[in-house]
Design an enzyme around this catalytic site. Structure first.
Site, PDB file in Angstrom:
ATOM      1  N   SER A  87       0.832  -1.199   0.000  1.00  0.00           N
ATOM      2  CA  SER A  87       0.000   0.000   0.000  1.00  0.00           C
ATOM      3  C   SER A  87       0.867   1.250   0.000  1.00  0.00           C
ATOM      4  O   SER A  87       1.946   1.270   0.592  1.00  0.00           O
ATOM      5  CB  SER A  87      -0.897   0.010   1.241  1.00  0.00           C
ATOM      6  OG  SER A  87      -1.570   1.240   1.364  1.00  0.00           O
ATOM      7  N   TYR A  97      -1.804  -0.682  10.162  1.00  0.00           N
ATOM      8  CA  TYR A  97      -1.803  -1.186   8.778  1.00  0.00           C
ATOM      9  C   TYR A  97      -0.663  -0.549   7.978  1.00  0.00           C
ATOM     10  O   TYR A  97       0.059  -1.244   7.251  1.00  0.00           O
ATOM     11  CB  TYR A  97      -3.148  -0.881   8.126  1.00  0.00           C
ATOM     12  CG  TYR A  97      -3.287  -1.402   6.715  1.00  0.00           C
ATOM     13  CD1 TYR A  97      -3.606  -2.739   6.491  1.00  0.00           C
ATOM     14  CD2 TYR A  97      -3.104  -0.571   5.619  1.00  0.00           C
ATOM     15  CE1 TYR A  97      -3.744  -3.235   5.194  1.00  0.00           C
ATOM     16  CE2 TYR A  97      -3.235  -1.052   4.326  1.00  0.00           C
ATOM     17  CZ  TYR A  97      -3.554  -2.386   4.113  1.00  0.00           C
ATOM     18  OH  TYR A  97      -3.676  -2.866   2.829  1.00  0.00           O
TER      19      TYR A  97
END
Length: 313
Positions: free
Chosen positions: A172, A232
């Site tokens: 990501s 995350y």
């Protein structure tokens, strides 16, 4: 037109280009794979992993769809087989060493190894503007340590070939070291993680251990960690750093034994992981991963991609 609108316009233009590229079939000289090419996809029962399995099967690969939940994996393969293709399910929990060992043994006995590994399995417990670190340990354990465990287990099983083995880690932009937003504000740590010479597994693991310790004692909020999707983001930052590190280690392998390892950001995709609130379709989210797996150029390794373009870490 403001910067956000311009960025959105550029992104949409790029996605339109990719949609067109996807309609162009691969030529014979580009197709290094065949129906004997084995691709393993973790977390393939839904979302991006499911779509990568679908696209691989459409290109004629032998696809091994894995899932922690056996019933969900069996159902996913059943659905995908309706469109044709060679798909097999095997249960796999990437944070369970015994599960990985069982999978290794089964893969070796039945397929003599693999050609492509897609490390897709991951978790996220924050949606929208939430930023709880209540599940930080599980996020780090799954997204980083699970990915690392699978990579280490599969490297010995990647088949020798002129095309080379392929490992693609789904990551990501939230994990970028030098992004303008959401980056680690601890300059000294950022510089160490950016430096190819000082980068090591020990440094990555120590960074995550420090974060988890600060989560435990409550000091993480003022310690300079990313301010959005903190756990995350750090798990994906670790995946990105590990990808660069492994590319350096694997680059020493001889011709015929080479392994390319890259990572990519699928964008904000409409999946369960985002609460179906994303901008991109699963087809768009899976595209760069499939494109990377099919690249002929073995010199492309240790890179970070988004929308079929290299971006910086």
């Amino acid at each position: 037109m403001g910067n956000k609108e311009k960025a959105k316009e550029r992104r949409e233009k790029r996605l339109q280009e990719i949609r067109l590229l996807r309609t162009i079939p691969y030529s014979d000289h580009q197709r290094w794979w065949s129906n004997k090419t084995v691709a393993v996809v973790t977390g393939g029962n839904r979302g991006i992993g499911f779509e990568i399995c679908r696209q691989f099967a459409a290109h004629g690969l032998t696809v091994i769809l894995t899932s922690r939940d056996a019933s969900a994996g069996v159902e996913a393969v059943k659905v995908l087989k309706e469109d044709g293709g060679d798909l097999i399910f095997h249960q796999l929990d990437i944070v369970d060493s015994s599960s990985i060992n069982q999978f290794v043994k089964w893969l070796q006995e039945n397929y003599d190894g693999l050609d492509i590994l897609i490390n897709n399995a991951g978790v996220n417990f924050n949606l929208g503007s939430d930023n709880s670190v209540e599940n930080a340990s599980k996020v780090i354990e799954t997204n980083y340590y699970g990915t690392k465990s699978m990579t280490e287990a599969m490297i010995p099983l990647l088949k020798p070939s002129t095309a080379g083995g392929r490992i693609i880690n789904i990551s990501s932009r939230l994990g970028r070291l030098n992004g303008r937003r959401n980056r680690i504000s601890i300059v000294a740590l950022r510089e160490k993680l950016s430096d190819e010479e000082s980068l090591s597994e020990e440094l990555i693991d120590r960074t995550l251990s420090t974060f988890l310790q600060q989560v435990e004692d409550g000091s993480w909020t003022s310690a300079g960690w990313p301010q959005n999707y903190t756990d995350y983001s750090l798990s994906k930052l670790a995946v990105n750093a590990y990808t660069r590190l492994m590319a350096r280690k694997l680059s020493e392998r001889q011709e015929g034994q080479r392994i390319c390892i890259n990572c990519y950001c699928p964008g904000w995709v409409k999946t369960a992981l985002t609460g179906y609130a994303g901008n991109n379709t699963v087809e768009e989210g899976a595209d760069t991963g499939v494109w990377l797996a099919f690249l002929c150029d073995q010199s492309i390794t240790g890179k970070f991609f988004a929308e079929r373009r290299e971006i910086n870490f």
